[in-house]
Design a protein around this motif. Structure first.
Motif, mmCIF file in Angstrom:
data_model
loop_
_atom_site.group_PDB
_atom_site.id
_atom_site.type_symbol
_atom_site.label_atom_id
_atom_site.label_comp_id
_atom_site.label_asym_id
_atom_site.label_seq_id
_atom_site.Cartn_x
_atom_site.Cartn_y
_atom_site.Cartn_z
ATOM 1 N N ASP A 161 0.651 -1.152 -0.171
ATOM 2 C CA ASP A 161 0.356 -0.342 0.167
ATOM 3 C C ASP A 161 0.674 1.686 -0.360
ATOM 4 N N THR B 11 0.730 4.104 -1.616
ATOM 5 C CA THR B 11 -0.568 5.823 -1.260
ATOM 6 C C THR B 11 -0.107 5.829 0.257
ATOM 7 N N ARG B 12 -0.348 4.724 1.500
ATOM 8 C CA ARG B 12 -0.519 5.105 2.736
ATOM 9 C C ARG B 12 1.042 4.757 3.135
ATOM 10 N N ILE C 251 0.264 0.696 -9.516
ATOM 11 C CA ILE C 251 -0.211 0.883 -8.827
ATOM 12 C C ILE C 251 -1.153 2.393 -9.155
ATOM 13 N N ASN C 252 -1.524 2.691 -9.452
ATOM 14 C CA ASN C 252 -2.505 4.099 -10.725
ATOM 15 C C ASN C 252 -1.449 4.382 -11.628
ATOM 16 N N ASP D 139 -5.786 1.185 -5.440
ATOM 17 C CA ASP D 139 -5.783 1.812 -6.599
ATOM 18 C C ASP D 139 -4.153 0.759 -7.614
#
Ligand SMILES: *Cc1c(COP(=O)(O)O)cnc(C)c1O
Length: 464
Positions: A194, A196-197, A221-222, A339
């Motif tokens: 993760d 993004t976090r 991711i994205n 994502d």
């Protein structure tokens, strides 16, 4: 189906099934449960008793071979390299590095001897040293943690999110101390962590982020590939990995000064780029030797031509298989973060719940699934409580760098407990990436075998 036993063994020793079941090739992971001889069924039949109880298996065909090697297309560059007599790093290694950087979308790439040393070089060149703490997830391969110890640094384990198998971002901050210098998110099993976090937490605390993407070639991711989301990304091209060279690895980063230092480090610390001195002054920084050979690069270039297509196929088959088996009670496949636009599926994982299988223990489930012709493994055992840690703590170097309290192994174990990971290590079941290179019918075999065991779990439980 009437392969003789000898023919079966011969074929499978040459193909993926044999390769996957050979512990030496699988050194990266836990050896897969061996397929017992019952898989060589002679009586074809439809609905039959479990293969583990003497019935015929769902499947007796071999699985796709790994690694893949096509002499017609793959051997030209390899022979060119060998016949040139230029075997140490030269143009082909540079070409492979340029292509790998372009593939993942990084500014720079440096190839090295393996993924473990990609991490070692990265940690060293970000200045991680004795006394520093480095955060690592508990659910990973020893190749993530050994480099931290090689620096004289202290691995600090972060517990996992069991449904994603990844480092739990909510558990990171509690593990940060004034000594924490870096974090190694691992895209374990080829499923993106993760980021993004994780990235905002790392930035807030001024931590270096080195992504362990050793299992996550071309995962995204994205629409941005893993390995390019932190300060540096490390890859492995070991035999079992999604891009197989046998042994090799790579570091990618957009940071020129860092990449120049990595290059210098991988070549004894001799001058390179911004690591420069007065001509003739000689070796500049503490280094080692991690250079790839030309013939390894030639193999990598051949494998690279197939990676994108293979990754697409793994994603399609994984989605299909996941949708089928998540309907079976007690089978909980991985969850991808929202994502994630592509995963690498170095492994296809699910959690197995014995309650839904009449209490059948996972080890027996694994044996039964293997007997049905579906090779599988229980995966990792907890890395945060293995003897290599206490062994390291006893070393002369560690005793010079850390206090007695810091090296108190019982205290360390207590502080590094990861209960979610302990549970996950009990529940996980893995299928290998090369099985996902098969057909829809192959995926059906996997789902049908699990269904079959689910339907007859009671009989298995009654056995002995
Ligand atoms: C394979 C692997 C490594 C080490 O790579 P090698 O090339 O085998 O040295 C490190 N981390 C993870 C998660 C891996 O799977």
């Amino acid at each position: 189906m009437s392969l003789s036993r000898r023919e079966f063994l011969r074929r499978n020793s040459l193909t993926g099934l044999g390769a996957m079941l050979t512990p030496t090739l699988l050194a990266e992971t836990t050896p897969l449960t061996m397929v017992p001889p019952q898989i060589i069924a002679v009586i074809p039949s439809q609905t039959t008793p479990l293969a583990a109880l003497g019935g015929s298996p769902i499947r007796s065909k071999p699985w796709p071979a790994w690694p893949i090697w096509n002499p017609e297309t793959d051997e030209k560059r390899l022979l060119e390299a060998i016949r040139s007599g230029v075997w140490s790093r030269a143009a082909m290694v540079t070409e492979f590095e340029e292509k790998w950087a372009a593939t993942v979308g990084a500014k720079r790439c440096l190839s090295v001897v393996n993924g473990t040393n990609a991490l070692i070089a990265s940690l060293a060149q970000f200045g991680i040293q004795g006394g520093d703490e480095v955060l690592v997830p508990a659910y990973t391969f020893i190749g993530t943690v050994a480099p931290v110890l090689a620096m004289g640094a202290m691995p600090i384990f972060v517990d996992v999110e069991p449904d994603t198998f990844q480092m739990d971002p909510a558990k990171i901050e509690a593990r940060i101390t004034p000594r924490t210098k870096a974090i190694i998110p691992v895209h374990i099993l080829g499923l993106p962590s993760d980021m993004t976090r994780i990235m905002p937490i790392a930035r807030k605390h001024n931590l270096i982020v080195i992504e362990d993407a050793c299992q996550a070639h071309m995962a995204e991711i994205n629409h941005k590939q893993v390995g390019t989301l932190g300060d540096a990304g490390c890859f492995s091209f070991q035999n079992s990995k999604n891009l197989a060279i046998g042994e090799a690895g790579a570091i990618v980063s957009d940071n020129d000064a860092f990449m120049d230092r990595c290059f210098s480090y991988h070549n004894y610390g001799n001058p390179y780029g911004t690591v420069s001195g007065i001509i003739g002054i000689g070796t500049l920084i503490q280094g080692t030797k991690l250079r790839l050979t030309e013939y390894q690069a030639a193999i990598g270039l051949a494998q690279l031509t197939r990676l994108d297509q293979q990754t697409t196929l793994r994603n399609e088959n994984a989605a299909y298989l996941k949708a089928k088996i998540e309907k079976i009670p007690g089978i909980l496949p991985y969850r991808l973060y929202d994502d994630v636009t592509r995963a690498a599926y170095h492994l296809f994982p699910f959690r197995y719940q014995p309650e839904a299988f009449k209490g059948l223990p996972r080890e027996q489930f694994l044996k039964a699934l293997s007997a049905e012709g579906i090779p599988c493994s229980g995966g990792y055992t907890p890395l945060n409580k293995m003897p290599y840690l206490s062994d390291t703590f006893k070393s002369k170097n560690y005793r010079k760098m850390y206090s007695r309290k810091q090296l108190n192994y019982d205290r360390y174990l207590e502080n590094n407990q990861c209960p979610a990971n302990d549970q996950l290590c009990q529940e996980a079941v893995w299928l290998s990436q090369s099985m996902l290179l098969g057909s829809r019918a192959d995926m059906d075999d996997i789902a049908n075998a699990i269904e079959k065991i689910h339907g007859q779990a009671e009989q298995l439980g009654l056995k002995k």
